[in-house]
Design a protein around this motif. Sequence first.
Motif: not given
Length: 390
Positions: A31-34, A50-57, A291-295
């Motif tokens: 609900s935010t623009d972050n 191998n680790i993939r990083l991205s941002k939410t959209v 932060v989204i993810g589980y390592v």
Amino acid sequence: MRAIKYILLGLLASGIMVTACRKPYNPTIVSTDNSYLVVEGTINSGDITNIRLSKTVKIATDTKVQPLLGATVSVEEQGGAAFALTYNYTSNKYDSGSALNLDQTKKYRLHIVVDGKEYASDYVAVKNNPPIDKINFKPNGDKLEISVDTHDPTNNTRYYRWDFDETWRFHANYQSDYLVDDAKNIRLRTNDQMTYYCFASDTSSNVLIASSAKLSQDVISQSLINTIPSSSEKLELRYSILIRQYAISKDEYEFWQNIQKNTEQLGSIFDAQPSQLNGNVHCITNPAEPVIGYVSATNIQQKRIFINNSQLPQTWFQTSPYSCSLDSALYFNPKTMRNEVEAYILDGGGVPVESITQGGYIVIGYTYSGRECTDCTIRGKVQQPSYWVP
């Protein structure tokens, strides 16, 4: 592992759905623009990590997820050494470059610095992952089901996750023996220019988990991994699947179970209600930032099988994604008074398939079709993968 990429889709869909029995759900993360960090991957104790990083959209404005570059990423041993990961432009992931032979008695975490912020996962123990026992496949009605068997004789694993890469060999609708060169001359193709047979690939997108926690023995039998319709082009000639298995903790199992509910089981009042995702990766700079993810850390096990069309029911009929037909074009057609080869092939973009001859040797025209029906490289590659077994 594309499941995380679709979290916001499931959450947003549930947030805008209003019925008499369901309240709108608008978590802060959508609900935010972050734009929040998304971390995908496992610390591999027996091979390259191998680790993939991205941002939410925000789904309303952008659905394309881009890899995040410019981060400093490392695997850290609790109270010990750190192993740097560098960005690999081929895989679009950060990798260790070589195998990480981790100490089974120590705990490890992932550490990330990007955009002036510091992130880290919780320290986790290295879980031992038993091998995949068997990959099964069997026809079921009008589909092919692929499942996996595994077990841990020590009864210590209990929680499992899988993902996979799939590859298949297929062919175009028509084999084109000719091509039009840059000078608009029609000539025979060389072997290197043939575009009839190709290979295509894809990766898993659903959450694939299973648990033996409620069983007396740590045994997973025929856990469904993939379902392929009998009409799919994937089954046309030869199909291969590489399955990767992860040993995970109960907490991580619940994390993926939550993702599964939010992304795959929403749609009616009887489905699970959406909920916020709580992984084990945190923003140290700003603890309130999601932060989204589980390592986790484990030795990733993998196994590949090949399935030939001859192993499937002969009543199954695979269909092309295109509706194709052959037409003919003559250098001069007395009925139309036109040079049809020039009109339909040289200028019209048609792909010549076979020559039309008069008297057995004089070429008077060609059969032709569209590129989508003659060129498999539109959706695949001619080059055979290195792992492909004839």
